[in-house]
Motif scaffolding. Sequence first.
Motif, PDB file in Angstrom:
ATOM      1  N   ARG A 678       0.843  -1.199   0.000  1.00 28.18           N
ATOM      2  CA  ARG A 678       0.000   0.000   0.000  1.00 28.18           C
ATOM      3  C   ARG A 678       0.880   1.251   0.000  1.00 28.18           C
ATOM      4  O   ARG A 678       1.854   1.338   0.758  1.00 28.18           O
ATOM      5  N   ILE A 680       0.264   5.188   0.677  1.00 26.98           N
ATOM      6  CA  ILE A 680      -0.740   6.084   1.222  1.00 26.98           C
ATOM      7  C   ILE A 680      -0.214   7.508   1.121  1.00 26.98           C
ATOM      8  O   ILE A 680       0.908   7.797   1.535  1.00 26.98           O
ATOM      9  N   VAL A 691      -4.798   6.070  -1.865  1.00 28.24           N
ATOM     10  CA  VAL A 691      -4.286   4.746  -1.513  1.00 28.24           C
ATOM     11  C   VAL A 691      -4.015   4.014  -2.816  1.00 28.24           C
ATOM     12  O   VAL A 691      -4.950   3.730  -3.588  1.00 28.24           O
ATOM     13  N   ASN A 692      -2.723   3.766  -3.075  1.00 29.44           N
ATOM     14  CA  ASN A 692      -2.298   3.155  -4.344  1.00 29.44           C
ATOM     15  C   ASN A 692      -2.857   3.924  -5.538  1.00 29.44           C
ATOM     16  O   ASN A 692      -3.257   3.335  -6.553  1.00 29.44           O
ATOM     17  N   ASN A 721      -5.241   0.143   6.633  1.00 31.42           N
ATOM     18  CA  ASN A 721      -5.923  -1.152   6.490  1.00 31.42           C
ATOM     19  C   ASN A 721      -5.792  -1.998   7.760  1.00 31.42           C
ATOM     20  O   ASN A 721      -5.391  -3.164   7.724  1.00 31.42           O
TER      21      ASN A 721
END
Length: 740
Positions: A678, A680, A691-692, A721
């Motif tokens: 990920r 962020i 996010v991504n 997450n």
Amino acid sequence: MRGSKVLSIVLSLALALTLLPFGAFHASAANASVSLVGSQKVYTDEKTTSESITVYFKLDPANVAKSSAFLSLVDDNGKKFKFTAAKDPNYTANPPVSLNVYESSGGERTTWVLQVEPDTGKKNEFQLVITPEAGQDGVGTLYLRIDPASRNDEFSYTELKVAQFSSRDPQITVIDKDRSISDEGGTVRFQLSEEVPYVFDSNKTITLTLPDGFAWGSADVAAIVSGEIAKTDIDIKTNNKDLNIKVTPKYTASNPQRIIFEVEAGVNVVKSSTARKGEIRVAVSNAEPRTIIIGKYGDYEVTVTSEPGEIWAGRKVETGEIAGKIVLEEYLAGSLVEGRTIKLTLPVGAEWPENPNDAFDYDKGSNKAKLRWAGYERLDGKNRVAKFAVDRKSTSSGKTVIEVKQVFTEAKFPEGPLTVEVTGSGVPSTKVTLANVKHIVSVASENKTGAVIGAQDQPLGNIVIKETVAGALRGGKSIIINAGDFITQFTAVDPVVEVRSGDIELGNARLEDASYWNLDKYYELGTSNRNIVIEVRRASNEPSEIVIKGVRATIDRTAPEGEIPVKVAGSAVVDSDEPSKVLRDNGSDDFDYKYIEVSPVRVVTPADKSKDYRAKFTIDQTSYSVNGETKTMDVAPYIKDNRTFVPVKYVAEALGVKDTDIIWNPYAKSVTIFKGDRVIQMKIGSKTLLVNGSAIEMDTAPEIKNARTMLPIAWVAKALNVEYKWVDDERSVEFYNTAQ
């Protein structure tokens, strides 16, 4: 017809005669002559005095019963002066002459009329007294101008020199102020002169006083340049620090000549501890200027300086331009010793051209010492050390310049000074700036992504190329983005190229094998899709910015954690006629301009999914716990608008994210966190969470407290997450990252 021609000729002649000046009308038998009685006056400080000037007139014989003339005083600039004119009462004329003098300039006293009624057929003589008004500024020579009133007068147009305007004192000039004075002493030669005659005064002694630590040696007249004096008329005496010069001037009254002569004198260093190194300043009395520099005193030494120019990294210096100059300045003549070697060493990433004639101009006529080429020394297989030998030492102190016409630098050479180390026998080891290096294009990344080692088809951030000047990216050439050392291959089928600003015209991006360009260094030839190639169809007329998007790649399993660069090269970017030379590093003689590196991706270590993380944060407390271990932070969680704000950095670290994977951008006021797979991104004041690369709209924005980014717990948990739980009676929040 014949009568008409005669009349025409007469009228033309009459018209021509009316255009002639008064001075042209003097009688063909005019016998008046005029001369100065005594010597010319000298007006020091270039101002007139009220001292009278006597002028003698003679008519021999007088032909006209009555003659008149206009009298005025003028200088070399034509300026008219105020004066009075009268018959000399002390002169007895024989036979007596009837004359009258009166002012005719309306009270300005700049023009007077002389009327004479001589005894015709005889010699007539008389004198006038001319008295200028004091304090009038003038230049050069003062003349008595005599202008006949008509063509029948006895007088001719005459300008009689009666005085000279002069500064108060003679002038002194050092003939060679670059003379070197060592502890063994030396000589100096200077010239004394007057701007006009009669400045030298036998009652004045010109004195030259040396500074402490020095004394005059023997001194004598070296040459008489002008004037009627002899060497015996110039008395020179030395007395320790004082050199005294007394002139007995001689002038011919009718045609005085300026006095100019030269003196040569020895200079001794009598106390080196007192004598100050540097310019030797001598105090002067009764001559101008009041201070002169006769030379330099010091040791045999060389100082090294530079005159830097500007060059582009990765590009040759353009024809007619220079990279810069290396200046060797000798304090004393002969400091650069014959046969000694001087070396110029470049840093890593720079190299001298193979042909020294392309690189240097060191045989300038203005150079004090003569240099010759002595070859290269190779460092790391490159021509980084240039050698020169002193072929002939200098005869006077001063500068010897090595002009650098060409130097090669890699495209990724840092912006700023290109430093050359100058060494050699008798030359102090010195680092100087040869040139200031600038990048003709800048390369950066946007939306940098996080990637996992060994994973295929992972997205990379955007690559942005921006021109510093119009036309920086060459038309008809190609931009090559090479996969670099740790990207196995590019996997995007069609990278998108967008012109963000400017008017550059580009072709589509395409993927090609490394073997096509022969650029590969770390992989076997034939490895596919190692290059992205973009053709520049037409160069820009205004600086342009382009962005390459949608690039995907496979990261090699040997890639280290951290930034993974790609290489931006190609003959559109660097000075390389053939793309095969762009990334070559095989020690060949051809200079390798190489590439510019940029990192659109960062390899992150996935969080340890086999380990549980449990972190607890309490409102208004700077202590927190991670898996039962108490730690301290520099900011406390707080409640605002019924939302619990926590420091993003400390929560992320508590859940297994490394400090190096949390990046703060102070310019954009944004934070980027790499957590496993990920990426962020959040920005202070913005409710958009990335996010991504996918945008998530929040109901509140991150804010700063005590220099830390704070965000409500729900959005922190979503971004990372992880799960969380609010404990109301403890006013605390617990975050969980459960092992999988």
